[in-house]
Design a protein around this motif. Structure first.
Motif, PDB file in Angstrom:
ATOM      1  N   VAL A 486      23.984 -18.912-118.411  1.00 20.33           N
ATOM      2  CA  VAL A 486      24.557 -18.775-117.072  1.00 20.33           C
ATOM      3  C   VAL A 486      23.460 -18.436-116.062  1.00 20.33           C
ATOM      4  N   ASP A 487      22.582 -17.518-116.409  1.00 16.55           N
ATOM      5  CA  ASP A 487      21.526 -17.089-115.484  1.00 16.55           C
ATOM      6  C   ASP A 487      20.667 -18.257-115.019  1.00 16.55           C
ATOM      7  N   GLY A 521      32.546  -9.836-115.985  1.00 21.82           N
ATOM      8  CA  GLY A 521      32.922  -8.866-114.970  1.00 21.82           C
ATOM      9  C   GLY A 521      34.382  -8.487-114.989  1.00 21.82           C
ATOM     10  N   ILE A 522      35.014  -8.580-116.154  1.00 22.81           N
ATOM     11  CA  ILE A 522      36.441  -8.257-116.263  1.00 22.81           C
ATOM     12  C   ILE A 522      36.711  -7.505-117.558  1.00 22.81           C
ATOM     13  N   ASN A 523      37.864  -6.871-117.612  1.00 25.81           N
ATOM     14  CA  ASN A 523      38.431  -6.366-118.854  1.00 25.81           C
ATOM     15  C   ASN A 523      39.828  -6.945-119.007  1.00 25.81           C
ATOM     16  N   VAL A 524      40.282  -7.008-120.243  1.00 24.99           N
ATOM     17  CA  VAL A 524      41.653  -7.416-120.519  1.00 24.99           C
ATOM     18  C   VAL A 524      42.519  -6.154-120.537  1.00 24.99           C
ATOM     19  N   GLU A 525      43.408  -6.037-119.575  1.00 26.40           N
ATOM     20  CA  GLU A 525      44.225  -4.838-119.402  1.00 26.40           C
ATOM     21  C   GLU A 525      45.466  -4.856-120.282  1.00 26.40           C
ATOM     22  N   THR A 566      32.817 -10.421-109.158  1.00 29.96           N
ATOM     23  CA  THR A 566      33.836 -11.237-109.815  1.00 29.96           C
ATOM     24  C   THR A 566      34.929 -11.599-108.818  1.00 29.96           C
ATOM     25  N   GLU A 567      35.214 -12.882-108.751  1.00 27.88           N
ATOM     26  CA  GLU A 567      36.226 -13.400-107.821  1.00 27.88           C
ATOM     27  C   GLU A 567      37.477 -13.805-108.598  1.00 27.88           C
ATOM     28  N   ARG A 586      32.535 -15.178-112.100  1.00 26.59           N
ATOM     29  CA  ARG A 586      31.518 -14.219-111.678  1.00 26.59           C
ATOM     30  C   ARG A 586      30.181 -14.912-111.583  1.00 26.59           C
ATOM     31  N   ALA A 587      29.545 -14.784-110.433  1.00 21.59           N
ATOM     32  CA  ALA A 587      28.201 -15.320-110.251  1.00 21.59           C
ATOM     33  C   ALA A 587      27.213 -14.448-111.009  1.00 21.59           C
ATOM     34  N   ALA A 588      26.342 -15.105-111.770  1.00 20.29           N
ATOM     35  CA  ALA A 588      25.303 -14.389-112.522  1.00 20.29           C
ATOM     36  C   ALA A 588      24.046 -15.243-112.504  1.00 20.29           C
ATOM     37  N   GLY A 589      22.997 -14.740-111.884  1.00 19.35           N
ATOM     38  CA  GLY A 589      21.803 -15.557-111.730  1.00 19.35           C
ATOM     39  C   GLY A 589      22.113 -16.787-110.898  1.00 19.35           C
TER      40      GLY A 589
END
Length: 686
Positions: A486-487, A521-525, A566-567, A586-589
């Motif tokens: 991704v970077d 950039g997320i968790n599973v709730e 994270t969008e 999520r933008a990464a690099g």
């Protein structure tokens, strides 16, 4: 580095069984093959009883005569080692070589692939027949290569003979070194399954409920794969020793076998058996199925082993055994279409199954090019047309490779674990099918690749986008590699149930999606399996891109954003989690990591293709309807665009630029019609 077949031109071949026919037919058969531009035959893979009619007595004269005649007619030969069908004298005298069901019931003689790989005695017999066979034929000028066995792990891919239980224990000792390590890996403290002696350890056995320890079940499949490769290695080593001038391959693909490792360790290239009608005989609930075109996904998987490969069996007629499978007759044009389907996806040696339909045995309805009566028919004419076309374009196309900027990724651990684990296994097939189908219909070529321990960033970086839909088993090392992808600019797509297990299949005690939670950039709730009375929630894209009422299929994960980068791209629109994030990026690099808390469906995939701006590589050259498959083979210096019409009606092609069609040597421009089941191969400007 992937291993490819090396051909100077496209070659046409056929499977031929001289033992099935009167010898006075051979000369005419070989003559007619040459007239059709068939220059390669495969033979002998089921002939052990002829080569060794009694224990220790060998007779190789029959196939010497067949090889001599083939050579005299300018036909080269691939020989199959005959270990898929041990003779009756062997299985009768030594029943310990036979495979067994999970209940311990021995599979008796009368079929094929009824042996087990673990029997030391069977391995001795196999080594002996292969060594004697290679010695007998290694210097014959007709022979160019060897096929090991036939369709390893076909018919069955599980093995429960006593020798298999013994071999499994030895494999586990090497893998874990101690019972304490094994007990930890298998979590045997649960339900008091702890082992205190190696003799207590077995493969799956009958139990009160058919639900073995899931960690044992995963290791069982790993063992079967390693054991199969070990069995094949016995034969490959003999061929390498005695006939180093010949290439070595085998044909597949079947379950519980790491064909990538098999190819890397033993083969010169991988071979495949292509029967597109297998995609049509199992009804499903898909409203717009790919049908025989779906076989392209299987061929794409083979490309990840060998970018250029051999199709050792190409469907050439209706198929089926006396009591099962049954496939209808290919319509006029479909044999040619399926042949070019294989060529588009990397086949440089295409071997039809078979020359003539057998008049006896289990496969009397598995039709070949010729019918029983041996008179001309439309299948013969169609194959002859392919032969003529290979003469015309074969030297140009051979050696070029399929081009794709998008990849669908899988791995063996998750494939094998998902066979048993219904909390993630079924999601994989749904998501891979949705992605591949929509990419096909929108004329965006895709690869199917397999993540392996040896996979590098360079292997991944050539793709603009990678879909790795449901990797439940995920290591931190894999997460690091994916983050690097991704970077450097990649678009990476995950789906529900990502990253919740380690390599032993244990669930992590960390927020989901585990090793890639930070990347996404997320968790599973919260989450729920969609099954029974539980309905899939509706999902809506925040900018309205998705059709109203689109369902989040298979599994619903309620996501919680943990990173400001994270969008939220889409939200659930129904159920108690309405308004919660369903799809994020999520933008990464230089790239982006996408996470969808469900299985991918066609509407969701379409929306994502639009969001990424993915387009057909031929969009500047032509427009074609969805029923036409489009793909490009290239080596950088020369490029060829294939158009394959899978519909039973003509397809209108609108050319925006003129292009030369290789099969007809015609300049294509303006509006053109591609006939039902028709093929075009266009030469692209460098």
């Amino acid at each position: 580095m992937a291993k490819s077949i090396r051909m100077d031109e496209l070659r046409l071949g056929v499977c031929y069984y001289p033992e099935h026919w009167p010898e006075d037919l051979w000369e005419d058969d070989f003559r007619r093959m040459r007239e059709m531009n068939i220059t390669v035959v495969r033979m002998a893979e089921f002939a052990w009883a002829m080569l060794e009619p009694e224990e220790g007595r060998f007779d190789f004269s029959f196939f010497v005569r067949a090889l001599d005649l083939a050579h005299a007619n300018g036909i080269q030969v691939i020989l199959g080692t005959p270990t898929a069908t041990p003779p009756a004298w062997l299985t009768h005298k030594y029943p310990e070589v036979l495979n067994a069901s999970v209940d311990g019931v021995i599979y008796r003689h009368g079929m094929r692939r009824h042996y087990n790989y673990s029997s030391p005695l069977y391995r001795q017999f196999c080594e002996r027949i292969v060594r004697n066979m290679v010695e007998a034929y290694k210097d014959h000028p007709a022979v160019i290569g060897w096929q090991i066995d036939n369709e390893l792990n076909c018919e069955t891919n599980v093995f429960y003979a006593e020798a298999d239980h013994v071999a499994f224990r030895e494999w586990l000792k090497e893998r874990y070194a101690s019972l304490s390590a094994l007990n930890k890996a298998w979590g045997t403290v649960f339900w008091s399954q702890t082992y205190t002696d190696w003799e207590q350890v077995h493969l799956t056995r009958p139990m009160v409920n058919p639900s073995p320890n899931p960690h044992l079940a995963l290791d069982e499949k790993r063992f079967i794969s390693d054991n199969t490769i070990s069995f094949a290695k016995l034969q490959a080593d003999i061929i390498r020793e005695l006939a180093p001038q010949h290439w070595v391959t085998t044909n597949g693909t079947f379950g519980h076998l790491d064909n990538h490792e098999l190819t890397d360790r033993l083969l010169d290239f991988f071979s495949y058996d292509s029967y597109p009608q297998f995609s049509t005989i199992f009804p499903g609930d898909d409203d717009n199925p790919l049908r025989d075109r779906g076989w392209s996904m299987s061929l794409s998987n083979v490309r990840s082993m060998s970018p250029n490969f051999c199709v050792m069996e190409q469907q050439s007629g209706p198929g089926g055994w006396v009591n099962r499978i049954g496939m209808s007759a290919p319509r006029p044009g479909q044999i040619r279409l399926w042949s070019y389907q294989s060529v588009l996806h990397g086949t440089d040696l295409l071997v039809y199954f078979r020359w003539r339909t057998a008049t006896f045995g289990t496969e009397i309805y598995w039709h070949g090019i010729n019918d029983y009566h041996n008179q001309p028919n439309r299948r013969v004419r169609e194959v002859a047309q392919v032969g003529d076309e290979f003469r015309k374009i074969g030297a140009a196309v051979a050696g070029t490779v399929y081009q794709a900027d998008v990849a669908i990724m899988q791995d063996y651990d998750n494939l094998w674990d998902g066979e048993f684990d219904e909390w993630h296994g079924p999601l994989r097939w749904r998501s891979m099918g949705a992605w591949y189908k929509q990419l096909q219909y929108r004329h965006i070529p895709a690869d199917v690749i397999t993540l392996r321990p040896a996979t590098t960033l360079a292997d991944l970086a050539k793709y603009k986008a990678i879909v790795y839909p449901h990797p439940a088993i995920m290591s931190d090392e894999t997460a690091k590699l994916l983050t690097q992808y991704v970077d450097q600019g990649g678009q990476l797509f995950f789906g529900a149930r990502t990253g919740y297990k380690n390599l032993d299949g244990h669930c992590y005690m960390r927020p989901l999606p585990g090793p890639v939670a930070e990347l996404c950039g997320i968790n599973v709730e919260d989450f729920t399996l969609i099954k029974g009375t539980v309905s899939a929630a509706q999902v809506q894209w925040k900018d309205g891109r998705l059709p109203a009422g689109t369902k989040a299929e298979g599994f619903n994960e309620v996501l919680r954003v943990e990173d400001p980068d994270t969008e939220v791209v889409a939200e659930y629109a129904s159920e108690y989690y309405a308004g919660a994030p369903a799809l994020t990026k999520r933008a990464a690099g230089k790239g982006q990591a996408w996470y969808y808390g469900a299985a991918y469906s066609e509407p969701v995939v379409d929306a994502l293709i639009d969001a990424l701006g993915l387009a057909s590589p031929a969009s500047d050259l032509l427009d074609a309807p969805a029923e036409v498959e489009l793909g490009i083979r290239s080596d950088g210096a020369r490029s060829y665009l294939f158009l394959l019409n899978y519909a039973d009606r003509p397809a209108a092609i609108r050319f925006k630029q003129a292009a030369r069609e290789l099969l007809t040597d015609e300049l294509m421009a303006g509006e053109r019609e591609l006939p039902a089941y028709g093929v075009m191969v266009l030469e692209l400007e460098a």
